[in-house]
Design a protein around this motif. Structure first.
Motif, mmCIF file in Angstrom:
data_model
loop_
_atom_site.group_PDB
_atom_site.id
_atom_site.type_symbol
_atom_site.label_atom_id
_atom_site.label_comp_id
_atom_site.label_asym_id
_atom_site.label_seq_id
_atom_site.Cartn_x
_atom_site.Cartn_y
_atom_site.Cartn_z
ATOM 1 N N UNK A 210 46.827 45.875 28.394
ATOM 2 C CA UNK A 210 46.517 44.602 29.025
ATOM 3 C C UNK A 210 45.048 44.200 28.933
ATOM 4 N N UNK A 211 44.326 44.825 28.010
ATOM 5 C CA UNK A 211 42.949 44.424 27.753
ATOM 6 C C UNK A 211 42.802 44.200 26.244
ATOM 7 N N UNK A 212 42.319 43.030 25.869
ATOM 8 C CA UNK A 212 42.083 42.767 24.447
ATOM 9 C C UNK A 212 40.595 42.897 24.143
ATOM 10 N N UNK A 213 40.301 43.404 22.959
ATOM 11 C CA UNK A 213 38.938 43.593 22.478
ATOM 12 C C UNK A 213 38.814 42.979 21.085
ATOM 13 N N UNK A 214 37.613 42.554 20.689
ATOM 14 C CA UNK A 214 37.441 42.220 19.275
ATOM 15 C C UNK A 214 37.664 43.493 18.450
ATOM 16 N N UNK A 215 38.594 43.480 17.511
ATOM 17 C CA UNK A 215 38.930 44.720 16.802
ATOM 18 C C UNK A 215 37.935 45.111 15.725
ATOM 19 N N UNK A 216 36.979 44.218 15.422
ATOM 20 C CA UNK A 216 35.982 44.557 14.421
ATOM 21 C C UNK A 216 36.611 44.905 13.079
ATOM 22 N N UNK A 217 36.028 45.874 12.410
ATOM 23 C CA UNK A 217 36.443 46.178 11.037
ATOM 24 C C UNK A 217 37.826 46.771 10.908
ATOM 25 N N UNK A 322 36.538 27.084 8.018
ATOM 26 C CA UNK A 322 36.457 28.182 7.044
ATOM 27 C C UNK A 322 35.515 29.292 7.481
ATOM 28 N N UNK A 323 34.380 28.936 8.091
ATOM 29 C CA UNK A 323 33.448 29.983 8.530
ATOM 30 C C UNK A 323 34.047 30.799 9.678
ATOM 31 N N UNK A 324 34.802 30.140 10.550
ATOM 32 C CA UNK A 324 35.452 30.853 11.646
ATOM 33 C C UNK A 324 36.568 31.755 11.139
ATOM 34 N N UNK A 325 37.277 31.300 10.105
ATOM 35 C CA UNK A 325 38.300 32.151 9.489
ATOM 36 C C UNK A 325 37.655 33.383 8.880
ATOM 37 N N UNK A 326 36.498 33.206 8.238
ATOM 38 C CA UNK A 326 35.791 34.330 7.640
ATOM 39 C C UNK A 326 35.409 35.362 8.698
ATOM 40 N N UNK A 327 34.872 34.904 9.824
ATOM 41 C CA UNK A 327 34.492 35.818 10.900
ATOM 42 C C UNK A 327 35.724 36.463 11.536
ATOM 43 N N UNK A 328 36.787 35.696 11.702
ATOM 44 C CA UNK A 328 38.024 36.236 12.279
ATOM 45 C C UNK A 328 38.627 37.310 11.385
ATOM 46 N N UNK A 329 38.413 37.180 10.077
ATOM 47 C CA UNK A 329 38.994 38.117 9.115
ATOM 48 C C UNK A 329 38.299 39.466 9.115
ATOM 49 N N UNK A 332 36.138 39.452 14.252
ATOM 50 C CA UNK A 332 35.176 38.876 15.189
ATOM 51 C C UNK A 332 35.630 37.466 15.573
ATOM 52 N N UNK A 333 34.741 36.585 15.980
ATOM 53 C CA UNK A 333 35.012 35.250 16.481
ATOM 54 C C UNK A 333 36.018 35.363 17.634
ATOM 55 N N UNK A 334 37.199 34.715 17.561
ATOM 56 C CA UNK A 334 38.171 34.775 18.663
ATOM 57 C C UNK A 334 39.228 35.856 18.484
ATOM 58 N N UNK A 419 37.589 52.704 10.541
ATOM 59 C CA UNK A 419 36.638 52.602 11.635
ATOM 60 C C UNK A 419 36.339 51.138 11.938
ATOM 61 N N UNK A 420 35.792 50.916 13.115
ATOM 62 C CA UNK A 420 35.355 49.578 13.485
ATOM 63 C C UNK A 420 34.298 49.662 14.569
ATOM 64 N N UNK A 421 33.269 48.854 14.430
ATOM 65 C CA UNK A 421 32.249 48.735 15.476
ATOM 66 C C UNK A 421 32.143 47.253 15.778
ATOM 67 N N UNK A 422 32.795 46.832 16.877
ATOM 68 C CA UNK A 422 32.969 45.409 17.149
ATOM 69 C C UNK A 422 31.881 44.882 18.072
#
Length: 484
Positions: A210-217, A322-329, A332-334, A419-422
């Motif tokens: 029940x907690x969401x985090x930016x998943x990073x890489x 497009x820039x937000x899609x890049x960050x989301x991919x 990051x972002x949302x 690995x991921x460092x978000x």
């Protein structure tokens, strides 16, 4: 009969008729709602007048009960290693109600479920005290123990599943709490409840579900699947035609990598092995919003699940530029995910693209041990083609054998990971979250997939990494499942 008497008789008859209607309405229409009304003290008295059934892990109960000596609430819930199992069991309190499995399976545990009618009837006829049924979980006690002890005093969560069935093997969340401390209505328990509610670290929050985090890489696995499934690349050894530096579309902002990495025109395999932000950000922008969203949805994003406890939905947004899609991919972002969601991502890769529905209740049993419900594996989606999954397996295994995830290596076992460092906080002001997702593969298949996230507020910023903080925890969980 004279006219006045007749009128009185008719009036009395109407009153009696109205009372009969009201009585039947209360009994047959409002009966259930009144019976289950939380303000109806008789419901609680009845619930704690008999022993509550148990939640079972590996053949052993992690819950129990004790007599109280109270004339109203004769029994009280107890827990074995309560803090470790709280993210699974939740609590059953005479004052504060029930949560998680204690809440979802409350009627089985109290013995009030309609499917236990025959047992209740036999108990009534024989004079035997009514008892609750049991909830038999899919949890692995060794895996849970490894997850809980691995997190230690760090804030974070672990989710582990069997990729082939979807059975949940571990759900740990820290900091935690002991449900026994709030089981009754004493002044001591009231004080404990108030302390838990005021604790800024939220020990009662189930971070695994029940907690969401930016998943990073770790989200780059989803982006890689989208690229391969949509034919952007045919091979993981094919150059990605990715620029360095990479400027986000429509902006003057340069997307950076974590250090001087070989990311210019890197192959997909190398880009995942060293975790190139520029490659995967560029890749996501090339694929576009619709394809990335469709791929994320196939992995289970943007939907909540009942396992049977309700999870929160992980998020991959719609309506981005497009820039937000890049960050989301690059996670990051949302983009935001629960640890269970990222265990599902690793599990789908390990299971050749087939995503199974996660579940943590194997059986519901009557007090006489008869099975009243048995759950079986169900497919949730085909997250990617088997060919794509096998290519990503090769990439994830390279991450562990010689990339950023070497601390998850297990001798004699093929391990794949990411690995991921978000980043989080405004302008990346907060300490990053350390992620690691992985699976272990044996000759019999892939019996475990794990996701670990660590929010370590006590670490130095330079020391926070998925490979350093999260990978060793994932390794210990995988070893526990494999009996290594």
């Amino acid at each position: 009969m004279n006219k006045p008497l007749r009128r009185v008789a008719i009036f009395c008859g109407l009153l009696i008729f109205s009372l009969l209607i009201r009585d039947n309405w209360l009994q047959f229409v409002d009966g259930d709602s009144l019976k289950n009304d939380p303000h109806n003290r008789r419901v609680l008295i009845n619930e704690y007048a008999k022993p509550r059934g148990d939640i079972i892990v590996g053949g052993k109960a992690v819950t129990g009960h004790k007599t109280t000596g109270d004339s109203d609430f004769q029994y009280e819930r107890t827990y074995t290693d309560g803090a470790e199992w709280a993210p699974v069991t939740g609590f059953a309190s005479q004052v504060y109600g029930t949560t998680l499995l204690e809440g979802v399976e409350d009627k089985i545990l109290t013995g009030d479920d309609d499917r236990l009618f025959f047992n209740r009837t036999i108990d009534m006829l024989t004079g035997k005290q009514q008892q609750g049924g049991d909830v038999v979980t899919t949890l692995n006690s060794k895996a849970q123990d490894a997850a809980f002890k691995g997190l230690g005093d760090k804030k974070g969560a672990v989710a582990a599943i069997n990729p082939q069935t979807g059975a949940i093997l571990a759900l740990a969340s820290t900091p935690s709490y002991d449900p026994s401390t709030i089981a009754d209505g004493s002044a001591k328990d009231s004080k404990a409840w108030s302390a838990l509610q005021a604790d800024k670290n939220q020990p009662m929050l189930n971070r695994a579900l029940r907690q969401t985090y930016p998943p990073g890489s770790t989200f780059k696995i989803v982006t890689a699947a989208a690229a391969l499934d949509n034919g952007l690349y045919s091979s993981i050894d094919e150059p990605t035609d990715s620029p360095l530096p990479y400027t986000l579309p429509g902006t003057t902002t340069t997307l950076n990598n974590e250090g001087p990495l070989p990311c210019h025109n890197a192959t997909l395999k190398v880009a995942l092995e060293v975790s190139c932000n520029t490659v995967f950000g560029h890749m996501g922008a090339q694929l576009g919003q619709a394809k990335m969203l469709a791929q994320a949805d196939k992995f289970g994003f943007n939907k909540s699940l009942d396992i049977p406890v309700r999870t929160v939905a992980s998020n991959f947004s719609n309506g981005m530029n497009s820039s937000q899609v890049a960050l989301s991919s690059i996670g990051q972002f949302n983009t935001a995910a629960t640890p269970l969601q990222m265990a599902m991502v690793a599990g789908a890769v390990a299971n050749n693209g087939k995503l199974m529905t996660p579940y943590m209740v194997d059986q519901l049993r009557a007090p006489n041990l008869n099975v009243v419900q048995e759950n079986s594996p169900k497919e949730l989606d085909q997250a990617m083609t088997p060919q794509t999954a096998q290519k990503i397996q090769g990439m994830m295994e390279a991450v562990v054998s010689g990339g950023t995830g070497t601390m998850a290596q297990i001798p004699g076992v093929t391990v794949g990971g990411k690995t991921g460092t978000a980043q989080h906080g405004e302008n990346n002001s907060g300490l990053p979250y350390a992620w690691f997702i992985s699976y272990a593969k044996t000759a019999q298949g892939s019996p475990v997939a794990v996701a670990v996230v660590v929010e370590d507020g006590n670490a130095n910023r330079e020391e926070i990494s998925g490979g350093g903080l999260a990978a060793p925890i994932a390794k210990s969980v995988m070893e526990a499942v494999l009996n290594k």
